[in-house]
Design a protein around this motif. Structure first.
Motif, PDB file in Angstrom:
ATOM      1  N   LYS A   1     -26.715  -4.214   3.709  1.00 48.51           N
ATOM      2  CA  LYS A   1     -27.295  -4.662   2.457  1.00 48.51           C
ATOM      3  C   LYS A   1     -27.645  -6.140   2.595  1.00 48.51           C
ATOM      4  O   LYS A   1     -26.774  -6.963   2.863  1.00 48.51           O
TER       5      LYS A   1
ATOM      6  N   GLU B   1     -41.496 -14.091  -5.010  1.00 51.16           N
ATOM      7  CA  GLU B   1     -41.677 -12.639  -4.991  1.00 51.16           C
ATOM      8  C   GLU B   1     -43.039 -12.267  -4.411  1.00 51.16           C
ATOM      9  O   GLU B   1     -43.177 -11.261  -3.702  1.00 51.16           O
TER      10      GLU B   1
ATOM     11  N   PRO C   1     -27.697 -10.349   7.163  1.00 48.89           N
ATOM     12  CA  PRO C   1     -27.713 -10.627   5.719  1.00 48.89           C
ATOM     13  C   PRO C   1     -27.114 -11.988   5.413  1.00 48.89           C
ATOM     14  O   PRO C   1     -26.169 -12.432   6.062  1.00 48.89           O
TER      15      PRO C   1
ATOM     16  N   ALA D   1     -25.293 -14.867  -1.435  1.00 48.54           N
ATOM     17  CA  ALA D   1     -26.084 -15.229  -2.612  1.00 48.54           C
ATOM     18  C   ALA D   1     -25.997 -16.707  -2.960  1.00 48.54           C
ATOM     19  O   ALA D   1     -26.732 -17.187  -3.833  1.00 48.54           O
TER      20      ALA D   1
ATOM     21  N   GLU E   1     -29.669  -9.768   1.091  1.00 51.70           N
ATOM     22  CA  GLU E   1     -29.734 -10.463  -0.191  1.00 51.70           C
ATOM     23  C   GLU E   1     -30.905  -9.946  -1.029  1.00 51.70           C
ATOM     24  O   GLU E   1     -32.004  -9.694  -0.521  1.00 51.70           O
ATOM     25  N   ALA E   2     -30.652  -9.777  -2.322  1.00 52.56           N
ATOM     26  CA  ALA E   2     -31.673  -9.263  -3.229  1.00 52.56           C
ATOM     27  C   ALA E   2     -32.701 -10.327  -3.578  1.00 52.56           C
ATOM     28  O   ALA E   2     -33.859 -10.012  -3.877  1.00 52.56           O
ATOM     29  N   ASP E   3     -32.286 -11.588  -3.551  1.00 54.74           N
ATOM     30  CA  ASP E   3     -33.174 -12.686  -3.952  1.00 54.74           C
ATOM     31  C   ASP E   3     -33.216 -13.726  -2.832  1.00 54.74           C
ATOM     32  O   ASP E   3     -32.577 -14.775  -2.924  1.00 54.74           O
TER      33      ASP E   3
ATOM     34  N   SER F   1     -30.919  -2.131   1.883  1.00 53.62           N
ATOM     35  CA  SER F   1     -31.268  -2.554   0.528  1.00 53.62           C
ATOM     36  C   SER F   1     -31.434  -4.058   0.535  1.00 53.62           C
ATOM     37  O   SER F   1     -31.006  -4.751   1.460  1.00 53.62           O
ATOM     38  N   GLY F   2     -32.052  -4.588  -0.516  1.00 56.03           N
ATOM     39  CA  GLY F   2     -32.323  -6.009  -0.587  1.00 56.03           C
ATOM     40  C   GLY F   2     -33.794  -6.291  -0.324  1.00 56.03           C
ATOM     41  O   GLY F   2     -34.578  -5.388  -0.015  1.00 56.03           O
ATOM     42  N   GLY F   3     -34.171  -7.568  -0.423  1.00 57.50           N
ATOM     43  CA  GLY F   3     -35.579  -7.914  -0.298  1.00 57.50           C
ATOM     44  C   GLY F   3     -35.881  -8.934   0.770  1.00 57.50           C
ATOM     45  O   GLY F   3     -36.962  -9.534   0.760  1.00 57.50           O
TER      46      GLY F   3
ATOM     47  N   GLN G   1     -32.347  -2.992   7.363  1.00 59.45           N
ATOM     48  CA  GLN G   1     -32.168  -3.350   5.959  1.00 59.45           C
ATOM     49  C   GLN G   1     -32.155  -2.084   5.100  1.00 59.45           C
ATOM     50  O   GLN G   1     -33.177  -1.423   4.943  1.00 59.45           O
TER      51      GLN G   1
END
Length: 349
Positions: free
Chosen positions: A254, A185, A151, A154, A256-258, A233-235, A231
């Motif tokens: 977890k 995205e 991971p 941010a 990174e989400a972005d 969570s996250g994208g 993974q």
């Protein structure tokens, strides 16, 4: 530093050049290359090793050529740092020998590398570093570059560092684009779609399984410790190579989400473009490493013709996308094994 006179590298220098070259990235660390030195002609060839190709994942050999180009760039870096040489490079010099990806000619010093544009000529500002100096500086981080499947935080990569990465790609005849949030995205969605397709394709899974985990060759491929956590969570576009076969004790994390992505593109999409893209890719990755940026490569969506065209950024003229790079701040990644020089280098008198 100014280029040395053209000369024949010693056998030890040739071994050192190749030892540096093979630290380049390749699809699943398959290392599909070999090297042939000719003392009489003062040349070193970068050749494809088709026995290490991935026939279902990479049927056209695009990934193989990217790997060869990345190894070629490392050769240039090594020649500059270890011997003060900036040799002439010919891409695909023999149409009758498609396995000959490039020829490095130590008998001809050009000062410009393979398709690179040095920052200035005879009248350049002396404050501008020479191409040879820049290559030499990158050698200091060559062994520190690893793909990180960990991971990332941010914290964004700031504009000045992004500009430096763009410049690195341009110097090798490629273009690096940072997609806007909407297209970012889209690329992530395409990566997820590619992984679903891969799970349903037994031929592609067999290619992967040969290079991942316990069944891989001892000196290449991806050991389990290099796969990183699953993974939870996250994208992030970090491929879960083991899928449902992952051991129960493999940790999750977890991500990174972005995720921060960059798209490396070229004007064309043939073998010569792929070799240039491989050099640009390695230059970008080494520059990122020098800047303290962790990286990993997201190839899944590029391995499907039906998905790859959509990865291209519609807002720019970056050309066909050759690589998706994930950038950020976090662990540098686990080093993976490399084939010994004695297995990949042949020296002829």
């Amino acid at each position: 530093m100014t280029p040395d006179n053209s000369r024949t590298p010693t056998d030890q220098e040739l071994r050192d050049f190749v030892a540096d070259a093979v630290t380049a990235p390749s699809l699943h660390n398959s290392q599909p290359w070999s090297f042939r030195a000719d003392r009489a002609r003062r040349t070193l060839q970068v050749r494809a090793d088709r026995s290490r190709a991935l026939p279902h994942v990479d049927p056209e050999g695009r990934g193989l050529h990217l790997a060869g180009g990345a190894a070629l760039f490392n050769l240039r870096v090594s020649a500059a740092a270890r011997a003060g040489l900036d040799p002439a490079v010919r891409l695909l010099p023999d149409p009758g020998d498609p396995d000959l990806l490039a020829e490095v000619d130590f008998g001809e010093v050009t000062g410009s590398g393979a398709g690179a544009r040095p920052p200035g000529g005879d009248d350049a500002d002396p404050s501008v570093r020479s191409e040879l100096d820049e290559l030499t500086e990158l050698h200091a981080v060559l062994r520190d570059r690893h793909s990180s499947r960990e991971p990332f935080g941010a914290e964004p990569v700031d504009a000045a560092l992004r500009d430096g990465l763009r410049r690195a790609a341009l110097l090798e005849g490629a273009r690096l684009v940072f997609p806007d949030p909407g297209h970012n995205e889209m690329v992530l969605a395409l990566s997820r779609e590619a992984e679903l397709r891969e799970e349903a394709d037994p031929d592609r899974r067999s290619d992967l399984e040969h290079w991942v985990g316990d069944g891989r060759p001892a000196d290449s491929g991806l050991p389990r410790e290099a796969l990183g956590p699953r993974q939870r969570s996250g994208g992030a576009p970090v491929r879960d190579f083991e899928g449902p076969d992952a051991p129960a004790d493999r940790p999750g994390a977890k991500f990174e989400a972005d995720p921060q992505l960059a798209l490396l593109g070229t004007t064309g999409d043939g073998a010569r473009d792929w070799l240039r893209a491989g050099q640009a890719l390695e230059r970008v990755l080494l520059q990122a490493t020098q800047d303290g940026i962790a990286t990993s490569l997201a190839t899944a969506a590029l391995e499907w013709d039906a998905l790859r065209w959509a990865v291209r950024d519609p807002q720019t003229d970056s050309g066909p996308v050759q690589m998706v790079i994930r950038l950020g701040y976090g662990p540098a990644g686990v080093p993976t094994e490399r084939r010994p020089v004695t297995d990949v280098l042949t020296v002829e008198d």
